[in-house]
Motif scaffolding. Structure first.
Motif, short mmCIF file in Angstrom:
data_model
loop_
_atom_site.label_atom_id
_atom_site.label_comp_id
_atom_site.label_asym_id
_atom_site.label_seq_id
_atom_site.Cartn_x
_atom_site.Cartn_y
_atom_site.Cartn_z
N ILE A 463 0.84 -1.20 0.00
CA ILE A 463 0.00 0.00 0.00
C ILE A 463 0.88 1.25 0.00
N ASP A 464 1.91 1.25 0.84
CA ASP A 464 2.81 2.40 0.89
C ASP A 464 3.50 2.61 -0.45
N GLY A 465 3.74 1.53 -1.18
CA GLY A 465 4.44 1.63 -2.45
C GLY A 465 3.61 2.15 -3.59
N ILE A 466 2.27 2.04 -3.52
CA ILE A 466 1.42 2.51 -4.62
C ILE A 466 0.81 3.88 -4.36
N MET A 467 0.79 4.32 -3.09
CA MET A 467 0.21 5.62 -2.78
C MET A 467 1.22 6.73 -3.02
N VAL A 468 0.72 7.89 -3.43
CA VAL A 468 1.56 9.06 -3.69
C VAL A 468 0.87 10.30 -3.11
N ASN A 469 1.67 11.32 -2.85
CA ASN A 469 1.14 12.63 -2.48
C ASN A 469 1.02 13.47 -3.75
N THR A 470 -0.10 14.13 -3.91
CA THR A 470 -0.35 14.91 -5.12
C THR A 470 -0.38 16.40 -4.80
N THR A 471 -0.16 17.20 -5.82
CA THR A 471 -0.23 18.65 -5.67
C THR A 471 -0.98 19.25 -6.85
N ARG A 472 -1.57 20.38 -6.59
CA ARG A 472 -2.23 21.17 -7.64
C ARG A 472 -2.05 22.64 -7.27
N ASN A 473 -1.60 23.44 -8.20
CA ASN A 473 -1.30 24.84 -7.92
C ASN A 473 -2.03 25.74 -8.91
N GLY A 474 -2.67 26.75 -8.38
CA GLY A 474 -3.39 27.70 -9.23
C GLY A 474 -3.09 29.13 -8.83
N LYS A 475 -3.05 30.00 -9.82
CA LYS A 475 -2.84 31.42 -9.59
C LYS A 475 -3.79 32.22 -10.48
N SER A 476 -4.33 33.28 -9.92
CA SER A 476 -5.20 34.18 -10.68
C SER A 476 -4.84 35.61 -10.29
N THR A 477 -4.55 36.43 -11.28
CA THR A 477 -4.09 37.80 -11.01
C THR A 477 -4.85 38.79 -11.87
N THR A 478 -5.25 39.89 -11.26
CA THR A 478 -5.87 40.99 -11.98
C THR A 478 -5.13 42.28 -11.64
N LYS A 479 -4.72 43.00 -12.67
CA LYS A 479 -4.11 44.31 -12.49
C LYS A 479 -4.93 45.31 -13.30
N SER A 480 -5.28 46.42 -12.71
CA SER A 480 -6.10 47.38 -13.44
C SER A 480 -5.72 48.81 -13.10
N TYR A 481 -5.89 49.68 -14.09
CA TYR A 481 -5.75 51.13 -13.93
C TYR A 481 -7.09 51.73 -14.32
N ASP A 482 -7.63 52.59 -13.47
CA ASP A 482 -8.92 53.19 -13.79
C ASP A 482 -8.89 54.68 -13.50
N ALA A 483 -9.70 55.40 -14.23
CA ALA A 483 -9.83 56.84 -14.02
C ALA A 483 -11.22 57.26 -14.43
N LYS A 484 -11.82 58.15 -13.64
CA LYS A 484 -13.16 58.62 -13.98
C LYS A 484 -13.38 59.99 -13.37
N MET A 485 -14.36 60.69 -13.90
CA MET A 485 -14.75 61.98 -13.37
C MET A 485 -16.24 62.18 -13.63
N SER A 486 -16.87 62.92 -12.74
CA SER A 486 -18.30 63.18 -12.90
C SER A 486 -18.63 64.55 -12.36
N GLY A 487 -19.65 65.15 -12.98
CA GLY A 487 -20.08 66.47 -12.53
C GLY A 487 -21.18 67.01 -13.41
N ASP A 488 -21.54 68.24 -13.17
CA ASP A 488 -22.63 68.89 -13.90
C ASP A 488 -22.11 69.45 -15.22
N LEU A 489 -22.89 69.20 -16.29
CA LEU A 489 -22.53 69.71 -17.61
C LEU A 489 -23.12 71.10 -17.87
N PHE A 490 -24.46 71.18 -17.82
CA PHE A 490 -25.13 72.44 -18.09
C PHE A 490 -26.56 72.36 -17.56
N ASP A 491 -27.18 73.48 -17.47
CA ASP A 491 -28.56 73.57 -16.97
C ASP A 491 -29.54 73.60 -18.13
N ILE A 492 -30.67 72.95 -17.94
CA ILE A 492 -31.80 73.05 -18.85
C ILE A 492 -33.02 73.43 -18.03
#
Length: 875
Positions: A463-492
């Motif tokens: 049994i010891d001879g047929i069993m193994v230790n397994t591994t699985r590795n995952g990585k997920s990365t997000t990099k972002s640059y954002d810019a925004k502006m808001s305000g009043d344009l004109f009156d109606i």
């Protein structure tokens, strides 16, 4: 930063400049003599800041008081009980040894899928889990957000790709963190079920300090939960549910096993003779484990599997703001969370992977050789000698946000602006600790006679001879640059037209790589995935708030997306808010949304699972249980780089009525029409390509009947779509008395009218009220406060729905209602003590005929009665 990234970032900044709006580098100086300004805030669903919290889109806001009163111990438990949650919502309760995202949790709004629900943290994206759910469903692991750090959760209940981009088909969950706490607060809790398993301990520390120039908040959180096994509940302790009127789902791979005459080729290929010979279970097969035909020796795997894995979580969140100018603020967020789960499963099963040739030493002089002299033998056999499979799943999530915001002068108006950089990373590992067996090693041990398949015990050295230790590795990365502006344009004549404009550049990458033994197909009986991919995306968006008359406002939004891997997309949205009178408001929205194919769906390598499937080709010809019963079949899945984006059209029409200052309700009709649905469907492959070797590999057959299934090959496709509509009803009433305290009552009700599943051939199947699609979900609440005492109660209801017709089950799955209650005492200085009970009446999950545990894990909880005690002290 490489040159390509720099060019694209420059393009984002130039795009903002191209709007023709010039931003002054000097903020408008505050007029000390002017009256105090009314603070404008940005609400979820819009980039335009406004003076009130009510916008044209329906938003469910859950504050920290609501979270505490709910009795939820973590965010996944809180969100799973919402009436707007549907199929595809999952937590650690729903995971098992064969899941590809053990330890993770996600919410699926409207039942459209966890990958169609966008999760934001303080309005910005979070990296998805490195391990997808069920191979291909990308999701944000909400367990990576500590509940003690949450100030409020806003749930936008309509499509929002025009505002936030991909994945917002069903809506948005925006988690707002505490950033302005001052002082030191310590909290701790203990909890346990009245059944077996599920004991919990938690602790958190929150510290904050600051002044008018800046503020820092630090939150540390620890959570530990003991495992619950399926054997800890009477109704799930056996996969044979026939005594309850369900199915016998015990495995066809047992120990002692089932042996089948075969021809073994020189290359190890196996050709069974099951059409000429009867399958022979070992004569030692215990009573009660034989199938009804007497051909298969079954195995009850349920007692050995985790219902809820043991879990340990620890994390820290740091939020900081510093004023760096009269109207400019630097802000930063940093967080790290580590989650660890121990997942247990039954011993590894084999399905004709191994064989004994006629001259095998273990076969000589046995009953099996006497029955089939001179024959090679293959087998279905469970390796119980190795013990159950156990693996540790570790998830580490880190996130950094750096940015500036402020106010700038544009002509005579003040505009709010913000720019930021986000780095979000998720790292997942799985470590197979016990019960994983290398295929080549055990076949060699069978051939040299050291492992005897006809014996139920083996030497420990083998049994010891047929069993193994397994591994699985995952990585997920997000990099972002954002810019925004808001305000009043004109009156109606009707008021002021406001605008928001912005851009974002985002890079995403992921990898999910098991060890080489998995990649070589040398670990049997256990699912594995392998995927890798990366892409970048640039988006530009604009939004207008246009008053038509004094009481009617339009929201117009448009977002353009350019993906490096699948192309471009443009999403529009139109919404309105009409204050018909001082008590009645009408709102509505229409929009188009999309979901870009996930990197897993695009770049999945060969991934293996073993779903229970019927063989539609052989069953009518043989009538054998091995062909006609839904038993484990090996399916190899792959990604598809040619996938198109899923698209959706949605609209919402609602009414808000404030009958009095203390009584109000809202009603909304919603509708979603989703097309180009990305999916895997091995049943579709079997039904349509069951005899094509390019799709279904079968064993060689010496008769005219096609051989048994060896492997099924499936890939992601844009197949059909889904369409759903229904009604949300929210009611709130507050009652204040002179001597009995203050009462608050509420109800959140969701009714699903239709949930149409549309096949690639245009066949429509309405799933509303069918299996895992209840028509009604609602939560009723009652809160009471009097002096130093408060109490809360929640009633959670899920309506009945039909048994699984795809498995030929008839009847209904009963409705389920649970009651959660708690009471708190505030009479000790700076202290709050809470005693609560979830599922007060200890309701069991409703019986399902076709699952091995006897209930529907995706819809109902098996936690049982749960008692908790919490204490908070503030310095």
């Amino acid at each position: 930063m490489n040159k390509s990234t720099q060019r694209k970032l420059n393009a984002v900044l130039y795009a903002i400049a191209a709007t023709g709006i010039s931003v002054s580098s000097q903020a408008i100086a505050a007029d000390k003599d002017s009256e105090e300004k009314i603070e404008r805030i940005e609400i979820t669903g819009s980039h335009i800041k406004r003076n009130d919290m009510e916008g044209p889109s329906p938003v469910l806001a859950i504050d920290e008081t609501d979270i505490a009163n709910s009795g939820a111990q973590d965010i996944s438990e809180l969100l799973a009980k919402l009436s707007v949650a549907g199929q595809g919502t999952f937590s650690t309760q729903g995971n098992d040894a064969d899941d590809t995202s053990n330890g993770g949790s996600a919410i699926s709004l409207r039942g459209l899928g966890a990958d169609s629900t966008l999760v934001l943290l303080n309005g910005r994206r979070v990296s998805v889990s490195a391990f997808a759910k069920n191979i291909g469903t990308a999701f944000v692991d909400i367990n990576s957000i500590p509940v003690s750090a949450i100030k409020r959760i806003d749930i936008l209940k309509d499509g929002a790709s025009a505002t936030y981009g991909s994945d917002a088909i069903a809506g948005v969950v925006n988690v707002i963190l505490k950033k302005d706490f001052t002082g030191l607060e310590l909290s701790g809790g203990i909890a346990d079920t009245t059944e077996d398993g599920g004991k919990e301990n938690s602790f958190s520390l929150m510290w904050g300090n600051g002044d008018d120039k800046g503020h820092t908040t630090v939150i540390m959180d620890y959570f530990k939960r003991d495992e619950t096994m399926f054997s800890d509940r009477d109704y799930s302790k056996s996969a044979d549910q026939s005594a309850r009127g369900g199915a016998d789902q015990r495995s066809s791979s047992g120990n002692p096993g089932t042996y089948i005459p075969a021809t073994i080729g020189a290359d190890g290929s196996i050709t069974t003779k099951s059409d000429e010979y009867t399958r022979v279970p070992d004569i030692n097969c215990p009573a009660g484990l034989l199938d009804t035909a007497g051909n298969l020796c079954r195995y009850d795997y349920a007692p050995h599997m985790s219902s809820v894995p043991s879990t340990e979580r620890a994390g820290i969140v740091v939020l900081h703001e510093t004023q760096v100018g009269d109207e400019t603020t630097f802000f930063a967020e940093a967080s790290y969370q580590r989650n660890s789960s121990i997942v247990k499963g039954a011993a590894s099963p084999s399905f004709n992977e191994f064989y004994m040739k006629a001259d095998n030493p273990s076969l000589q002089g046995t009953w099996l050789q006497d029955m089939f002299p001179g024959e090679d033998i293959t087998m279905r056999r469970r390796l119980t000698e190795t013990g159950g499979r156990q693996k540790e799943a570790v998830s580490s999530s880190s996130r950094i946000v750096l940015g500036f915001n402020g106010v700038a002068s544009i002509g005579d108006n003040e505009w709010d602006w913000e720019m930021g950089y986000t780095f979000s990373h998720n790292s997942n590992q799985e470590f197979g600790q016990n019960g994983f067996v290398q295929t080549s090693r055990i076949q060699q041990a069978i051939e040299d006679g050291s492992f005897n398949p006809l014996s139920t015990t083996q030497p420990q050295s083998v049994i010891d001879g047929i069993m193994v230790n397994t591994t699985r590795n995952g990585k997920s990365t997000t990099k972002s640059y954002d810019a925004k502006m808001s305000g009043d344009l004109f009156d109606i004549s009707a008021g002021t037209v406001a605008m928001a404009v912005g851009a974002e550049y985002r890079e995403e990458s992921m990898s999910d790589l098991p060890d080489q033994m998995f990649l070589n197909g040398d670990i049997f009986g256990t699912e594995a995935t392998a995927s890798k991919g990366s892409r970048d995306q640039t988006s530009l968006f604009v939004e207008f708030a246009v008053p038509i008359i004094d009481t009617l406002e339009l929201q117009l939004a448009l977002r353009y997306e350019d993906y490096s891997d699948f192309g471009t997309n443009t999403s529009p949205k139109v919404a309105f808010r009409w204050a018909a009178d001082e008590n009645i408001t009408v709102r509505g929205s229409w929009g188009e949304a999309f979901r870009a194919p996930s990197l897993v769906q695009l770049g999945l390598g060969e991934a293996q699972q073993s779903p229970n499937l019927v063989d539609p080709v052989r069953c009518p010809l043989t009538g054998n249980a091995s062909d006609c019963d839904p038993i484990e079949r090996t399916v190899i899945y792959t990604g598809n780089p040619d996938l198109k984006a899923e698209e959706s059209e949605s609209y919402n029409l609602g009414l808000i009525w404030s009958l009095t200052d203390d009584l109000n309700f809202s009603i909304d009709y919603w509708s979603y029409d989703q097309t180009n649905l990305v999916t895997l469907d091995p049943k579709f492959v079997l039904d349509n390509h069951g005899t094509d070797p390019a799709f279904v590999k079968r064993q060689n057959s010496s008769t005219g009947i096609p051989g048994e299934i060896v492997e099924i090959y499936d890939t992601y496709r844009n197949l059909g779509g889904q369409k759903t509509d229904g009604i949300d009803l929210d009611i709130n009433y507050k009652m204040t008395t002179n001597s009995a305290g203050e009462f608050k009552f509420g109800a959140n009700i969701t009714w699903v009218n239709e949930f149409d599943e549309i096949s690639s051939l245009g066949v429509v199947d309405n799933l509303a009220g069918e299996y895992q699609h209840p028509e009604y979900r609602w939560t009723g609440s009652a809160d009471w406060v009097l002096d130093d005492v408060s109490a809360s109660m929640r009633v959670n209801y899920i309506s009945e729905y039909k048994q699984d017709k795809d498995a030929d089950a008839t009847g209904t799955v009963d409705s389920m209602m649970t009651i959660d209650a708690n009471t708190s005492y505030h009479g000790i200085s700076n202290t709050k003590i809470t005693l609560g009970i979830n599922n007060l009446l200890n309701e069991e999950p409703s019986f399902v005929k076709t699952t091995f545990m006897g209930y529907d894990q995706q819809t109902h909880s098996a936690q049982g009665r749960f008692i908790y005690l919490k204490g908070t002290y503030t310095f």
